[in-house]
Motif scaffolding. Structure first.
Motif, PDB file in Angstrom:
ATOM      1  N   PRO A  88       0.815  -1.226   0.000  1.00 23.36           N
ATOM      2  CA  PRO A  88       0.000   0.000   0.000  1.00 23.36           C
ATOM      3  C   PRO A  88       0.844   1.270   0.000  1.00 23.36           C
ATOM      4  O   PRO A  88       0.401   2.304  -0.501  1.00 23.36           O
ATOM      5  CB  PRO A  88      -0.811  -0.107   1.292  1.00 23.36           C
ATOM      6  CG  PRO A  88      -0.765  -1.526   1.668  1.00 23.36           C
ATOM      7  CD  PRO A  88       0.520  -2.065   1.169  1.00 23.36           C
ATOM      8  N   GLY A  89       2.044   1.195   0.514  1.00 27.29           N
ATOM      9  CA  GLY A  89       2.883   2.384   0.516  1.00 27.29           C
ATOM     10  C   GLY A  89       3.177   2.866  -0.892  1.00 27.29           C
ATOM     11  O   GLY A  89       3.249   4.072  -1.167  1.00 27.29           O
ATOM     12  N   LEU A  90       3.342   1.929  -1.813  1.00 30.19           N
ATOM     13  CA  LEU A  90       3.585   2.307  -3.208  1.00 30.19           C
ATOM     14  C   LEU A  90       2.392   3.047  -3.783  1.00 30.19           C
ATOM     15  O   LEU A  90       2.540   4.021  -4.523  1.00 30.19           O
ATOM     16  CB  LEU A  90       3.864   1.034  -4.004  1.00 30.19           C
ATOM     17  CG  LEU A  90       3.940   1.189  -5.512  1.00 30.19           C
ATOM     18  CD1 LEU A  90       5.068   2.096  -5.868  1.00 30.19           C
ATOM     19  CD2 LEU A  90       4.156  -0.178  -6.148  1.00 30.19           C
ATOM     20  N   TYR A  91       1.190   2.597  -3.428  1.00 28.73           N
ATOM     21  CA  TYR A  91       0.000   3.274  -3.917  1.00 28.73           C
ATOM     22  C   TYR A  91      -0.056   4.706  -3.400  1.00 28.73           C
ATOM     23  O   TYR A  91      -0.478   5.612  -4.120  1.00 28.73           O
ATOM     24  CB  TYR A  91      -1.256   2.526  -3.458  1.00 28.73           C
ATOM     25  CG  TYR A  91      -1.505   1.248  -4.192  1.00 28.73           C
ATOM     26  CD1 TYR A  91      -0.663   0.169  -4.034  1.00 28.73           C
ATOM     27  CD2 TYR A  91      -2.589   1.119  -5.041  1.00 28.73           C
ATOM     28  CE1 TYR A  91      -0.893  -1.001  -4.709  1.00 28.73           C
ATOM     29  CE2 TYR A  91      -2.838  -0.063  -5.709  1.00 28.73           C
ATOM     30  CZ  TYR A  91      -1.975  -1.117  -5.542  1.00 28.73           C
ATOM     31  OH  TYR A  91      -2.195  -2.278  -6.216  1.00 28.73           O
ATOM     32  N   ALA A  92       0.372   4.874  -2.155  1.00 24.23           N
ATOM     33  CA  ALA A  92       0.399   6.231  -1.607  1.00 24.23           C
ATOM     34  C   ALA A  92       1.348   7.103  -2.420  1.00 24.23           C
ATOM     35  O   ALA A  92       1.046   8.255  -2.739  1.00 24.23           O
ATOM     36  CB  ALA A  92       0.834   6.201  -0.137  1.00 24.23           C
ATOM     37  N   MET A  93       2.502   6.541  -2.773  1.00 19.83           N
ATOM     38  CA  MET A  93       3.472   7.305  -3.545  1.00 19.83           C
ATOM     39  C   MET A  93       2.916   7.684  -4.907  1.00 19.83           C
ATOM     40  O   MET A  93       3.023   8.833  -5.352  1.00 19.83           O
ATOM     41  CB  MET A  93       4.695   6.409  -3.744  1.00 19.83           C
ATOM     42  CG  MET A  93       5.948   7.098  -3.987  1.00 19.83           C
ATOM     43  SD  MET A  93       7.292   5.996  -3.634  1.00 19.83           S
ATOM     44  CE  MET A  93       7.441   5.110  -5.131  1.00 19.83           C
ATOM     45  N   VAL A  94       2.288   6.707  -5.574  1.00 22.46           N
ATOM     46  CA  VAL A  94       1.728   6.978  -6.890  1.00 22.46           C
ATOM     47  C   VAL A  94       0.603   7.996  -6.792  1.00 22.46           C
ATOM     48  O   VAL A  94       0.471   8.898  -7.618  1.00 22.46           O
ATOM     49  CB  VAL A  94       1.239   5.654  -7.514  1.00 22.46           C
ATOM     50  CG1 VAL A  94       0.424   5.927  -8.737  1.00 22.46           C
ATOM     51  CG2 VAL A  94       2.415   4.780  -7.853  1.00 22.46           C
ATOM     52  N   GLY A  95      -0.220   7.873  -5.752  1.00 28.47           N
ATOM     53  CA  GLY A  95      -1.299   8.834  -5.563  1.00 28.47           C
ATOM     54  C   GLY A  95      -0.776  10.237  -5.355  1.00 28.47           C
ATOM     55  O   GLY A  95      -1.315  11.207  -5.903  1.00 28.47           O
ATOM     56  N   ALA A  96       0.303  10.355  -4.569  1.00 25.80           N
ATOM     57  CA  ALA A  96       0.866  11.679  -4.325  1.00 25.80           C
ATOM     58  C   ALA A  96       1.352  12.299  -5.626  1.00 25.80           C
ATOM     59  O   ALA A  96       1.098  13.473  -5.917  1.00 25.80           O
ATOM     60  CB  ALA A  96       2.021  11.575  -3.323  1.00 25.80           C
ATOM     61  N   ALA A  97       2.061  11.490  -6.437  1.00 28.08           N
ATOM     62  CA  ALA A  97       2.555  12.014  -7.703  1.00 28.08           C
ATOM     63  C   ALA A  97       1.397  12.409  -8.608  1.00 28.08           C
ATOM     64  O   ALA A  97       1.433  13.433  -9.293  1.00 28.08           O
ATOM     65  CB  ALA A  97       3.431  10.971  -8.395  1.00 28.08           C
ATOM     66  N   ALA A  98       0.332  11.585  -8.622  1.00 23.93           N
ATOM     67  CA  ALA A  98      -0.802  11.878  -9.504  1.00 23.93           C
ATOM     68  C   ALA A  98      -1.476  13.181  -9.120  1.00 23.93           C
ATOM     69  O   ALA A  98      -1.797  14.008  -9.972  1.00 23.93           O
ATOM     70  CB  ALA A  98      -1.812  10.732  -9.437  1.00 23.93           C
ATOM     71  N   CYS A  99      -1.666  13.393  -7.817  1.00 27.54           N
ATOM     72  CA  CYS A  99      -2.344  14.634  -7.410  1.00 27.54           C
ATOM     73  C   CYS A  99      -1.489  15.851  -7.693  1.00 27.54           C
ATOM     74  O   CYS A  99      -1.981  16.883  -8.152  1.00 27.54           O
ATOM     75  CB  CYS A  99      -2.694  14.578  -5.926  1.00 27.54           C
ATOM     76  SG  CYS A  99      -4.233  13.731  -5.631  1.00 27.54           S
ATOM     77  N   LEU A 100      -0.216  15.732  -7.442  1.00 22.50           N
ATOM     78  CA  LEU A 100       0.642  16.880  -7.706  1.00 22.50           C
ATOM     79  C   LEU A 100       0.691  17.164  -9.191  1.00 22.50           C
ATOM     80  O   LEU A 100       0.673  18.312  -9.628  1.00 22.50           O
ATOM     81  CB  LEU A 100       2.038  16.589  -7.178  1.00 22.50           C
ATOM     82  CG  LEU A 100       2.987  17.753  -7.116  1.00 22.50           C
ATOM     83  CD1 LEU A 100       2.361  18.932  -6.450  1.00 22.50           C
ATOM     84  CD2 LEU A 100       4.246  17.351  -6.376  1.00 22.50           C
ATOM     85  N   GLY A 101       0.706  16.090 -10.011  1.00 23.22           N
ATOM     86  CA  GLY A 101       0.693  16.300 -11.443  1.00 23.22           C
ATOM     87  C   GLY A 101      -0.615  16.877 -11.923  1.00 23.22           C
ATOM     88  O   GLY A 101      -0.642  17.687 -12.838  1.00 23.22           O
ATOM     89  N   GLY A 102      -1.708  16.474 -11.294  1.00 25.25           N
ATOM     90  CA  GLY A 102      -2.994  17.000 -11.722  1.00 25.25           C
ATOM     91  C   GLY A 102      -3.136  18.475 -11.487  1.00 25.25           C
ATOM     92  O   GLY A 102      -3.768  19.184 -12.253  1.00 25.25           O
TER      93      GLY A 102
END
Lengths: 169, 818
Positions: free
Chosen positions: B571-585
């Motif tokens: 799940p930690g990886l998902y958190a990382m990907v989510g953080a990148a996605a929101c910042l990119g959005g």
């Protein structure tokens, strides 16, 4: 305040050992050098008997950490002193200076300045003083001239940002 | 091609001689400052190639465009002030670049004369690297100060370390032996306020006391921050990145990168972060670094007098800023390239690289985090990711894009409200209210009470056997023989479910509060709150997928990879990907974001999921609106920023955009030698144009050059003061040779030196696509329009921006500046 900022206190080896059989999890800290930072040197007293030590130690994770408490202390002191100076200067500019100017130059020459928090104009009389101090030319008045010019600039900035909302809205 | 003809047409008159003597292609592009033989008359005889290099005398006048003059004009000295710019105006990139080349040529030509000149030329060549080094040093030092002070002040809301007042919570309990496995942050040296004030550490009374003290400290920090900003440096508020983008594209905002702004921004950033507001410190750190760059560039004449060169330093400084904010030097360089800079030649790339390196080095040696690492959110897991996980990653990307679009719309709507209605009249009150609401709602939820960076770190960390937070409260199989790394997927315990609830509430809270917090009158950044929102969403999705894989491990998609007892999902990886996605959005960054995130986390195996999520969020976000948050704020403020990323695809011609329109009064022009000083002064006073074309005569309308309003005003004022015999009825002469005047007439005023002899021109049938391209590529402020060789009108950058706004159905009146 204790001045225990020797370097030996600023290094540690931290070992985290999870629960094992009926022993609960533990954290061990010890002041050892980096080559000795492992389970066998740091975990004392060893909670498990001899044969289990290896299994116990394999679960533990040991990390070597160091910090500089002197840096932290110096930084915080520098920061707080600058903050304190700015606070004092702010109090002087907003509260003390208008009172002093009012006493020196009389009520009539002071441009209207509101004193309530929502509408601060602490540099309202900058124009006045700027015009007056142009005529004299010694060092103290040069400083005051520079200060008044700075105040004018800040007032302009404040108008752009807070009043007219043309920049940084 | 047409555009090539444009280049040559403007340059022919002046640069022909240099063509015969030019050694490199560079000089062909110099419209100005070109060495010209005094024998050539400007109109015809272009082929008079008497270009004897030995007889050129160059007289620069305030460094602006000029021709060389001979003995007659040796009386002209440079007029101070000519060549500088007004506040809130755009610089003339071409002129600045020419000034720099002229200066460089002068230094090089004198190089061989003496050792002193040689040293000066070496100093000149190296001054760029010196400025950048100093900037990197200063940025690193200031970032270290900000980090240490912010950490300490954030913990000040909870309590204080009695044995050493300057330690925060973690440092206070650093050397203690009383920390336990379950409660790693309790130690007797750290006292909460409840303990100090009422003597109890636990119980409802102490909870309420802690709550009250938390709110008290949050409010006082916020109030201090906004008062300091208001009293000392109003430019220190906000993020700073939209304004820096505009400055780097050529705009001038005096005082924005000054000493007071630097000091106040540093001090109040710490206070704003410490007050628990939903903001980050990355954007403001870029502003701080650019202030350092600006201040140091004033020490070197190469940079202090030339606005274009200064912007090279500022590009490098912004790379240093991101490098220290995230501990991501390469990401910083890419951020400067992609997001902040307007022109980014290779030289700027090297300088940015160097600045980021120096800043990262300084920060590391200060070592603020006590773990010898720059990286805030170091992830230590290396479990592989599986192909079916791309589906939830893409879902996270969609979430990021949607959130980004929502945030941009909501934030801009709120900022517009604040700008135009009475909400904006009470900035101090607004900050206090926002801080109060944030503090009141944030305290009960342990995930929002945490410092946002700590929250992100906790969410990125995967649950190993050494974690004991409630997020990692899984039901362990006690008989498992696996140790340390490969913990298999486990069913969630009650702690995990309650953590998920709290995280959902935290997510909603952060989404709402960040909309109102970004843009208030304290330094506020956007990176960390967006990453927090993404990390929370990602972690929730990760835990959901993990439980799904555990309970339904015989489904088709899981069967191949997720057997019972395998460690399948992190799940930690998902958190990382989510953080990148929101910042990119929200920022619409692509490459720089991926590089920053993998430099932040050290997770090199996860570049592909990151890229997938970031691309998805960018596509989804772009479907709702092409602008990122910074471009949206630039448009809100009406800055004259010609975006290089937008394409202009309409088929209008130059004649449709140029001024004067049919209904407007005719173009305000100056004639070459027919006007008097008084005429010019009246023209300047009656109109508000920034510049005037100079033509030969009203009948022929043939173009001579372009004169700027500021330069005219300064030159006339100084002539009136310093030269004798200049009165209102003196003729002003822009030509090389003064016309013959009757004997009693007053002395003529020669203003050829302030005239731009090579203004850019297009014909009225030039498509606007090409005109916009020219403006973008050359950084023009205005361009003259000719028809059949005669001057017809003028197009300015403001006209172009208004035209673009009109064709995009936005409000053209919102473009405020020139």
């Amino acid at each position: 305040m204790l001045f225990t900022s020797q370097n030996s206190e600023d290094v540690r080896c931290k070992c985290i050992c999870p629960p094992y059989k009926d022993h609960s999890g533990q954290i061990y800290n010890k002041n050892v050098s980096q080559k000795d930072c492992d389970c066998l040197h740091v975990v004392e007293p060893m909670p498990v008997p001899g044969p289990d030590v290896e299994a116990y130690c394999l679960r533990c994770e040991c990390k070597y950490e160091e910090r500089s408490s002197v840096t932290i202390k110096v930084t915080i002191i520098i920061y707080l002193s600058i903050l304190g100076l700015l606070l004092l200067y702010m109090v002087y500019l907003t509260l003390v200076e208008p009172i002093l100017k009012r006493r020196l130059f009389g009520h009539s020459q002071l441009i209207q300045s509101d004193e309530d928090i929502g509408d601060h104009q602490p540099f309202a009389n900058a124009h006045d003083v700027l015009a007056r101090s142009r005529s004299r030319a010694n060092v103290l008045n040069k400083v005051e001239y520079a200060q008044q010019r700075w105040k004018l600039q800040v007032q302009e900035q404040r108008k752009s940002v807070f009043d007219r909302h043309v920049v940084l809205s | 091609m047409e555009s090539e003809q444009l280049f040559h047409r403007g340059y022919y008159r002046n640069s022909y001689n240099s063509i015969t003597s030019a050694s490199s292609d560079e000089e062909l592009l110099d419209g100005a400052g070109v060495i010209m033989d005094f024998q050539t008359s400007e109109d015809d005889n272009l082929l008079d190639g008497d270009a004897s290099i030995g007889t050129h005398y160059t007289m620069t006048n305030g460094g602006s465009i000029n021709s060389s003059t001979h003995l007659l004009d040796l009386l002209d000295e440079p007029i101070p002030g000519v060549g500088t710019y007004d506040d809130f105006h755009t610089i003339d990139w071409v002129r600045e670049k020419c000034k720099d080349r002229e200066r460089h040529r002068r230094i090089n030509s004198k190089k061989k004369e003496s050792a002193w000149e040689m040293t000066k030329s070496l100093y000149d060549a190296w001054s760029g690297w010196l400025v950048v080094t100093l900037t990197g040093l200063a940025s690193g030092a200031l970032a270290g100060l900000i980090d240490i002070a912010a950490d300490w002040m954030t913990d000040l809301k909870e309590g204080i370390c009695l044995s050493a007042l300057w330690f925060n919570h973690e440092q206070c309990c650093w050397g203690s032996n009383e920390t336990t496995f379950e409660e790693r942050d309790k130690c007797p040296q750290w006292k909460t306020w409840a303990e100090l004030i009422i003597g109890q550490a636990e119980g409802p009374g102490s909870y309420i006391m802690n709550y009250i003290m938390y709110i008290f400290w949050a409010l006082s920090f916020a109030f201090l921050a906004v008062s300091l900003v208001k009293v000392f440096a109003p430019y220190a508020c906000g993020s700073g990145i939209p304004e820096i983008k505009t400055i780097l594209s050529g705009f001038i905002i005096r005082g924005y990168l000054g000493k007071w702004t630097l000091m106040i921004k540093t001090i109040t950033l710490v206070l704003a972060v410490a007050s628990g507001l939903s903001l980050g410190k990355e954007g403001p750190l870029v502003h701080v670094a650019c202030c350092c760059g600006n201040i140091f560039s004033y020490l070197f004449p190469k940079y202090s007098t030339n606005e274009a060169k200064k912007r090279e330093v500022l590009s490098a400084a912004s790379a240093a800023g991101v490098s220290v904010a995230f501990g991501a030097p390469i990401g910083g360089v890419l951020f400067s390239l992609e997001e902040v800079s307007y022109y980014f030649p290779l030289k700027t790339l090297w300088r940015s690289f160097f600045a980021a390196l120096v800043a990262a080095f300084v920060l590391r040696s200060i070592n603020p985090f006590g773990n010898s690492r720059l990286v805030l959110f170091y992830v230590e897991y290396h479990t592989p990711w599986y192909l079916f996980e791309l589906l939830p990653f893409i879902l996270l990307g969609v979430f990021g894009g949607l959130w980004g679009a929502f945030f941009i719309r909501a934030n801009i709507a709120w900022c517009r409200r604040r700008k135009s209605t009475k909400f904006g009249k009470y900035p101090v009150l607004e900050v206090i209210i926002v801080a109060a609401i944030t503090a009141v709602i944030a305290f009960p939820n342990p995930y929002t009470r945490l410092n946002t960076s700590e929250l992100i770190k906790e969410l990125f960390t995967d649950c190993g056997p050494l974690e004991s937070s409630s997020l990692c409260d899984y039901r362990n199989d006690m008989n498992a023989s696996k140790i340390v790394d490969d913990i298999p997927d486990r069913p969630a315990g009650t702690g995990v479910y309650s953590a998920i609830w709290q995280l959902c509430l935290a997510l909603i809270f952060k989404i709402i509060m960040t909309v109102f917090t970004f843009g208030i009158k304290v330094p506020s950044g956007l990176f960390i709150p967006s990453m927090a929102i993404g990390a929370i969403a990602g972690r929730i999705v990760g835990i959901a997928v993990e439980q799904l894989a555990y309970y339904h491990h015989d489904w088709f998609i899981f069967k191949e990879w997720c057997e019972v007892g395998a460690d399948c999902i992190t799940p930690g990886l998902y958190a990382m990907v989510g953080a990148a996605a929101c910042l990119g959005g929200v920022t619409r960054m692509t490459v720089s974001l991926v590089v920053i995130v993998f430099e932040l986390t050290g997770g090199l195996e996860y570049i592909v999921p990151l890229m997938a999520a970031v691309m998805t969020s960018k596509w989804v976000g772009d479907a709702f609106g092409r602008e990122g948050i910074y471009e949206a704020h630039i448009r809100l403020n009406g800055y004259p920023f010609l975006d290089a990323k937008e394409e202009f695809t309409h088929t209008t011609l130059a004649a449709d955009v140029m001024r004067p329109r049919r209904s407007d009064p005719p173009l305000a022009v100056l004639t070459q030698d027919n006007m008097t000083v008084e005429d010019i002064e009246n023209l300047i006073n009656e109109t508000s144009y920034n510049g005037f074309p100079v033509i030969m005569s009203k009948e022929s309308q043939r173009l001579v050059g372009f004169a700027l309003r500021r330069d005219l005003t300064i030159a006339i004022e100084s002539a009136r003061k310093k030269q004798e015999g200049i009165v209102g009825s003196s003729r002003v002469c822009f030509a090389q040779h003064t016309p013959s005047l009757p004997a009693e007439s007053p002395r003529p005023l020669k203003l050829r030196s302030i005239l731009d002899m090579s203004p850019f021109t297009v014909t009225d049938h030039t498509p606007m696509e090409i005109v916009v391209d020219i403006f973008r590529k050359l950084g023009l402020r205005q361009c003259l329009v000719t028809h059949n060789g005669r001057l017809l009108g003028i197009i300015t950058k403001k006209d172009i921006l208004r035209h673009m706004a009109q064709t995009a159905n936005q409000d053209p009146a919102s473009i405020m500046f020139n």
